[in-house]
Motif scaffolding. Structure first.
Motif, PDB file in Angstrom:
ATOM      1  N   ARG A  25     -29.925 -61.968 -33.818  1.00 14.92           N
ATOM      2  CA  ARG A  25     -30.045 -64.102 -33.908  1.00 14.92           C
ATOM      3  C   ARG A  25     -28.051 -64.710 -34.244  1.00 14.92           C
ATOM      4  NH1 ARG A  25     -31.737 -64.690 -38.551  1.00 14.92           N
ATOM      5  NH2 ARG A  25     -32.016 -62.948 -39.379  1.00 14.92           N
ATOM      6  N   ILE A  26     -28.371 -66.125 -34.038  1.00  9.62           N
ATOM      7  CA  ILE A  26     -27.296 -66.060 -34.048  1.00  9.62           C
ATOM      8  C   ILE A  26     -27.454 -66.782 -35.575  1.00  9.62           C
ATOM      9  CG2 ILE A  26     -26.209 -68.771 -34.123  1.00  9.62           C
ATOM     10  CD1 ILE A  26     -27.223 -69.185 -31.428  1.00  9.62           C
ATOM     11  N   ASP A  27     -25.955 -65.560 -36.699  1.00  8.26           N
ATOM     12  CA  ASP A  27     -25.115 -66.146 -38.106  1.00  8.26           C
ATOM     13  C   ASP A  27     -25.119 -67.822 -37.851  1.00  8.26           C
ATOM     14  OD1 ASP A  27     -24.815 -66.173 -40.344  1.00  8.26           O
ATOM     15  OD2 ASP A  27     -23.844 -63.836 -40.588  1.00  8.26           O
ATOM     16  N   GLU A  28     -25.842 -68.432 -38.305  1.00 10.60           N
ATOM     17  CA  GLU A  28     -25.746 -70.040 -38.156  1.00 10.60           C
ATOM     18  C   GLU A  28     -24.834 -70.039 -39.524  1.00 10.60           C
ATOM     19  OE1 GLU A  28     -28.876 -72.724 -38.258  1.00 10.60           O
ATOM     20  OE2 GLU A  28     -30.125 -72.374 -36.439  1.00 10.60           O
ATOM     21  N   PRO A  29     -24.731 -69.529 -40.718  1.00 13.43           N
ATOM     22  CA  PRO A  29     -23.390 -69.797 -41.585  1.00 13.43           C
ATOM     23  C   PRO A  29     -22.600 -69.660 -41.044  1.00 13.43           C
ATOM     24  CG  PRO A  29     -25.901 -69.150 -42.714  1.00 13.43           C
ATOM     25  CD  PRO A  29     -25.655 -69.288 -41.145  1.00 13.43           C
ATOM     26  N   THR A  30     -21.887 -68.384 -40.662  1.00 15.86           N
ATOM     27  CA  THR A  30     -20.897 -67.906 -40.335  1.00 15.86           C
ATOM     28  C   THR A  30     -20.807 -68.898 -39.548  1.00 15.86           C
ATOM     29  OG1 THR A  30     -21.601 -65.305 -41.210  1.00 15.86           O
ATOM     30  CG2 THR A  30     -20.081 -65.817 -39.776  1.00 15.86           C
ATOM     31  N   LEU A  31     -20.831 -69.214 -38.606  1.00 15.23           N
ATOM     32  CA  LEU A  31     -20.932 -70.345 -37.690  1.00 15.23           C
ATOM     33  C   LEU A  31     -20.674 -71.729 -37.501  1.00 15.23           C
ATOM     34  CD1 LEU A  31     -20.635 -70.725 -34.521  1.00 15.23           C
ATOM     35  CD2 LEU A  31     -22.892 -71.794 -33.838  1.00 15.23           C
ATOM     36  N   ALA A  32     -21.272 -72.206 -38.793  1.00 16.68           N
ATOM     37  CA  ALA A  32     -20.528 -73.205 -38.840  1.00 16.68           C
ATOM     38  C   ALA A  32     -18.798 -73.251 -39.907  1.00 16.68           C
ATOM     39  CB  ALA A  32     -21.355 -73.748 -40.039  1.00 16.68           C
ATOM     40  N   ARG A  33     -18.843 -71.888 -40.044  1.00 15.69           N
ATOM     41  CA  ARG A  33     -17.635 -71.676 -41.073  1.00 15.69           C
ATOM     42  C   ARG A  33     -16.462 -71.577 -40.384  1.00 15.69           C
ATOM     43  NH1 ARG A  33     -21.042 -68.754 -45.075  1.00 15.69           N
ATOM     44  NH2 ARG A  33     -20.145 -66.178 -43.642  1.00 15.69           N
ATOM     45  N   HIS A  34     -16.758 -70.486 -39.099  1.00 16.18           N
ATOM     46  CA  HIS A  34     -15.755 -70.251 -38.194  1.00 16.18           C
ATOM     47  C   HIS A  34     -15.391 -71.792 -37.710  1.00 16.18           C
ATOM     48  CE1 HIS A  34     -13.979 -69.004 -34.305  1.00 16.18           C
ATOM     49  NE2 HIS A  34     -15.042 -69.430 -33.746  1.00 16.18           N
ATOM     50  N   LEU A  35     -16.260 -72.258 -36.869  1.00 19.43           N
ATOM     51  CA  LEU A  35     -16.433 -73.750 -36.275  1.00 19.43           C
ATOM     52  C   LEU A  35     -15.289 -74.591 -37.510  1.00 19.43           C
ATOM     53  CD1 LEU A  35     -19.242 -74.551 -34.702  1.00 19.43           C
ATOM     54  CD2 LEU A  35     -17.915 -73.493 -33.674  1.00 19.43           C
ATOM     55  N   GLU A  36     -15.385 -74.573 -38.359  1.00 25.00           N
ATOM     56  CA  GLU A  36     -15.208 -75.949 -39.146  1.00 25.00           C
ATOM     57  C   GLU A  36     -13.798 -75.217 -39.246  1.00 25.00           C
ATOM     58  OE1 GLU A  36     -15.940 -77.829 -43.428  1.00 25.00           O
ATOM     59  OE2 GLU A  36     -16.461 -76.027 -43.123  1.00 25.00           O
ATOM     60  N   ALA A  37     -13.267 -74.069 -39.271  1.00 28.78           N
ATOM     61  CA  ALA A  37     -12.443 -73.770 -39.618  1.00 28.78           C
ATOM     62  C   ALA A  37     -10.842 -74.143 -39.074  1.00 28.78           C
ATOM     63  CB  ALA A  37     -12.526 -71.909 -40.631  1.00 28.78           C
ATOM     64  N   THR A  38     -11.558 -73.476 -38.245  1.00 23.27           N
ATOM     65  CA  THR A  38     -10.487 -73.680 -36.782  1.00 23.27           C
ATOM     66  C   THR A  38     -10.339 -75.403 -36.393  1.00 23.27           C
ATOM     67  OG1 THR A  38     -12.083 -71.252 -35.387  1.00 23.27           O
ATOM     68  CG2 THR A  38     -10.493 -73.172 -34.050  1.00 23.27           C
ATOM     69  N   ALA A  39     -11.419 -76.077 -36.708  1.00 25.17           N
ATOM     70  CA  ALA A  39     -11.365 -77.251 -35.758  1.00 25.17           C
ATOM     71  C   ALA A  39     -10.124 -78.301 -37.016  1.00 25.17           C
ATOM     72  CB  ALA A  39     -12.303 -77.869 -35.602  1.00 25.17           C
TER      73      ALA A  39
END
Length: 311
Positions: A25-39
């Motif tokens: 399953r998509i790990d939504e909290p980790t995805l959000a952190r990854h996207l935000e930190a990279t952006a």
């Protein structure tokens, strides 16, 4: 968010990953952190979400929509969001493009369908792009596949026709061969000078930046964003000594991820790099790709260390 400035789509975009739980399953909290930190890395123009590195080909339509929604929530006000669209059927591509716009994406990047490895002509390519964007009318980026991708890689006449379509603003140039990159750059600048050519072959970023590029949509920028941004800036400043030094750090990791057989492990290697750097808790891939062998993980760890990337 598309900035209000000339050449708004120029710049470095990180092709982001899609962290998963061990059950897939998509790990939504980790995805959000990854996207935000990279952006929010200084100098980052935007993100390419749902690209090959983001496992577009294994995600359902609903999951791709959710990834786009999360990206819009955490960084859509700050970064340009380019959403990858990968579908065999043009009307299915249209539905996914409509989804991307509704979820907050700023532009769509259409991937050539895998079936085009068997056959493709100019009219097929034009029809696919026109149908996919018929409703959304979004800014479009083209994907120029590698020279070894058969007819998935657009022939010069096909690329020229696509570059002149309405709404096309850029080309993710992934020919993976510097001479082909230069030929495509010169072609597009002749027929559609307003379209940004964006060098996106991880192993030869320095070479292509030196030839000329208006940005890049590249997965290495999700692992080592500062180095890729610095390399682009050094070339633009004509500081070749600095650019060579940065390339000496970037190239071995690019080679370890993309230039080592089997090539199908590239996304798994990217995820393992993020895990080794402590940015995601696990590097789960969807089957049939399983965990990387221990020797492969050790090799990536050495490449990260040589690049100066630490947890």
């Amino acid at each position: 968010m598309i900035p209000n400035r000339p050449n708004a789509f120029h710049g470095i975009y990180a092709a982001t990953l899609c962290p998963l739980h061990p059950d897939g399953r998509i790990d939504e909290p980790t995805l959000a952190r990854h996207l935000e930190a990279t952006a929010f890395v200084p100098g980052m123009a935007g993100l390419l979400i749902n690209g090959h590195a983001g496992e577009n080909f294994t995600l359902s339509r609903e999951e791709k929509l959710r990834v786009t929604q999360i990206a819009a929530e955490v960084c859509g006000h700050h970064a340009i969001l380019v959403c990858g669209i990968n579908a065999e059927d043009s009307h299915e591509a249209q539905r996914h493009t409509d989804d991307a716009k509704a979820a907050g994406a700023d532009a769509a990047l259409l991937f050539p369908p895998f079936s085009w490895a068997l056959s493709q002509d100019a009219q097929m390519a034009i029809t696919h792009h026109k149908v996919a964007n018929a409703n959304a009318q979004m800014p479009l980026m083209l994907y120029q596949a590698g020279v070894n991708a058969g007819t998935m890689a657009y022939k010069p006449e096909v690329l020229a026709a696509l570059a002149q379509l309405p709404h096309v603003v850029g080309v993710k140039e992934g020919s993976w061969e510097a001479a082909a990159y230069e030929a495509n750059l010169r072609l597009v600048k002749q027929v559609a000078p307003h379209v940004a050519m964006m060098a996106s072959g991880d192993e030869h970023l320095f070479t292509c930046f030196a030839v000329g590029s208006e940005g890049s949509l590249v997965s290495l920028a999700a692992v080592m964003p500062e180095l890729v941004i610095e390399l682009d800036a050094a070339v633009r400043e004509k500081n070749l000594d600095k650019a060579r030094a940065l390339n000496d750090r970037i190239y071995p990791l690019a080679k370890a991820i993309y230039g080592t057989a089997p090539g199908g492990w590239a996304t798994a290697r990217l995820k393992t790099c993020l895990k080794l750097l402590g940015r995601i808790p696990n590097d789960t891939m969807r089957l049939p790709i399983g965990p990387l062998p221990a020797a492969e993980v050790a090799r990536l760890e050495r490449a990260l260390a040589d690049a100066g990337a630490t947890a």
